[in-house]
Design a protein around this motif. Structure first.
Motif, short mmCIF file in Angstrom:
data_model
loop_
_atom_site.label_atom_id
_atom_site.label_comp_id
_atom_site.label_asym_id
_atom_site.label_seq_id
_atom_site.Cartn_x
_atom_site.Cartn_y
_atom_site.Cartn_z
N TRP A 1 31.37 -29.50 8.22
CA TRP A 1 30.01 -29.61 7.72
C TRP A 1 30.00 -29.65 6.20
CZ3 TRP A 1 27.64 -25.43 5.12
CH2 TRP A 1 26.30 -25.64 4.78
N ALA A 2 30.76 -28.76 5.56
CA ALA A 2 30.79 -28.69 4.10
C ALA A 2 31.43 -29.94 3.49
CB ALA A 2 31.53 -27.44 3.64
N ALA A 3 32.41 -30.53 4.17
CA ALA A 3 33.09 -31.72 3.68
C ALA A 3 32.32 -32.99 4.03
CB ALA A 3 34.50 -31.80 4.24
N ARG A 4 31.16 -32.84 4.66
CA ARG A 4 30.25 -33.93 4.98
C ARG A 4 30.79 -34.93 6.00
NH1 ARG A 4 25.67 -34.91 2.04
NH2 ARG A 4 25.18 -33.21 0.66
N PHE A 5 31.61 -34.47 6.93
CA PHE A 5 32.01 -35.33 8.04
C PHE A 5 30.93 -35.32 9.12
CE2 PHE A 5 36.21 -34.84 6.16
CZ PHE A 5 36.68 -36.13 6.24
N HIS A 6 30.16 -34.23 9.21
CA HIS A 6 29.06 -34.12 10.17
C HIS A 6 27.84 -33.55 9.46
CE1 HIS A 6 31.49 -35.15 13.63
NE2 HIS A 6 32.43 -34.37 13.14
N LYS A 7 26.65 -33.95 9.91
CA LYS A 7 25.42 -33.52 9.25
C LYS A 7 25.08 -32.06 9.49
CE LYS A 7 22.98 -37.87 8.79
NZ LYS A 7 21.72 -38.55 8.98
N THR A 8 25.44 -31.55 10.65
CA THR A 8 25.14 -30.16 10.98
C THR A 8 26.37 -29.50 11.56
OG1 THR A 8 24.40 -30.65 13.23
CG2 THR A 8 22.71 -30.70 11.50
N ARG A 9 26.38 -28.17 11.53
CA ARG A 9 27.49 -27.44 12.13
C ARG A 9 27.51 -27.62 13.64
NH1 ARG A 9 28.29 -21.48 9.96
NH2 ARG A 9 29.84 -21.53 11.61
N SER A 10 26.32 -27.74 14.25
CA SER A 10 26.29 -27.91 15.71
C SER A 10 26.90 -29.26 16.10
CB SER A 10 24.88 -27.76 16.25
OG SER A 10 24.04 -28.77 15.73
N LEU A 11 26.68 -30.32 15.30
CA LEU A 11 27.31 -31.61 15.59
C LEU A 11 28.83 -31.51 15.40
CD1 LEU A 11 24.85 -34.14 13.93
CD2 LEU A 11 25.23 -33.76 16.36
N ALA A 12 29.26 -30.76 14.40
CA ALA A 12 30.70 -30.55 14.19
C ALA A 12 31.29 -29.79 15.37
CB ALA A 12 30.93 -29.79 12.89
N THR A 13 30.56 -28.79 15.86
CA THR A 13 31.02 -28.01 17.01
C THR A 13 31.15 -28.90 18.25
OG1 THR A 13 30.01 -26.03 16.12
CG2 THR A 13 30.50 -26.02 18.46
N GLN A 14 30.16 -29.77 18.47
CA GLN A 14 30.21 -30.68 19.62
C GLN A 14 31.41 -31.63 19.52
OE1 GLN A 14 26.45 -32.68 19.79
NE2 GLN A 14 25.32 -30.83 20.34
N ALA A 15 31.69 -32.12 18.31
CA ALA A 15 32.83 -33.02 18.11
C ALA A 15 34.14 -32.30 18.40
CB ALA A 15 32.82 -33.57 16.69
N ILE A 16 34.25 -31.05 17.95
CA ILE A 16 35.47 -30.28 18.19
C ILE A 16 35.63 -30.01 19.68
CG2 ILE A 16 36.62 -28.09 17.76
CD1 ILE A 16 35.13 -28.11 15.01
N ASP A 17 34.53 -29.58 20.33
CA ASP A 17 34.58 -29.32 21.78
C ASP A 17 34.90 -30.58 22.57
OD1 ASP A 17 34.10 -26.60 21.57
OD2 ASP A 17 31.92 -26.82 21.75
N GLY A 18 34.47 -31.74 22.07
CA GLY A 18 34.73 -33.00 22.75
C GLY A 18 36.13 -33.54 22.52
N GLY A 19 36.92 -32.86 21.72
CA GLY A 19 38.29 -33.29 21.48
C GLY A 19 38.43 -34.35 20.41
N HIS A 20 37.39 -34.53 19.57
CA HIS A 20 37.43 -35.56 18.54
C HIS A 20 38.04 -35.06 17.24
CE1 HIS A 20 35.02 -38.14 21.08
NE2 HIS A 20 34.17 -37.16 21.26
N VAL A 21 38.39 -33.78 17.18
CA VAL A 21 39.00 -33.21 15.98
C VAL A 21 40.27 -32.47 16.41
CG1 VAL A 21 38.71 -31.61 14.07
CG2 VAL A 21 36.77 -32.94 14.87
N LYS A 22 41.37 -32.76 15.72
CA LYS A 22 42.64 -32.09 16.01
C LYS A 22 43.17 -31.48 14.72
CE LYS A 22 43.81 -34.95 19.90
NZ LYS A 22 44.79 -35.72 20.60
#
Length: 132
Positions: free
Chosen positions: A18-39
């Motif tokens: 979220w702070a590095a501006r890859f996602h607009k919100t922390r919840s979107l970042a959380t969803q991406a991580i849970d979806g396996g889009h971040v390693k």
């Protein structure tokens, strides 16, 4: 005068995205991580995983994938030029993204030039096409 706050030596991966501006919100970042889009360093992780300077992240956003090395940590979301200082993209990743962008430019997806609702003329053509 209170002492200056030192930057953290580690932080949650969802907060960093979220702070590095890859996602607009922390919840979107959380969803991406849970979806396996971040390693993190090649393995899938949970959103609460601690991130440190020097870690490597593989981030997939839509059709674009990034490979970045964490250069800094920041508790707050700052403007984009400051956020870009928190990471450094690998050479292979930037070349891959440039090649993908060039391929999209040369061979755009069908229908990508369509905008909004069809005009009257286009509607008549669609109607005539569907009647057969």
């Amino acid at each position: 005068m209170p002492p200056a706050k030192l930057p953290p030596d580690r932080m949650r991966i969802d907060k960093w995205l979220w702070a590095a501006r890859f996602h607009k919100t922390r919840s979107l970042a959380t969803q991406a991580i849970d979806g396996g889009h971040v390693k993190l360093n090649g393995t899938t992780v949970k959103p609460a995983r601690e991130l440190r300077v020097g870690d490597t992240l593989d981030i997939a956003i839509g059709d674009t994938s990034w490979t970045v090395v964490v250069q800094g940590l920041n508790e707050q979301r700052r403007p984009a030029p400051e956020a870009r200082q928190l990471y450094e993209e690998t050479q292979a990743s930037s070349e891959r993204r440039a090649a993908e962008q060039e391929a999209r430019r040369l061979a755009p997806a069908p229908g990508s030039d369509l905008r909004g609702r069809p005009t009257k003329k286009a509607r008549r053509q669609i109607k005539g096409f569907n009647e057969f």
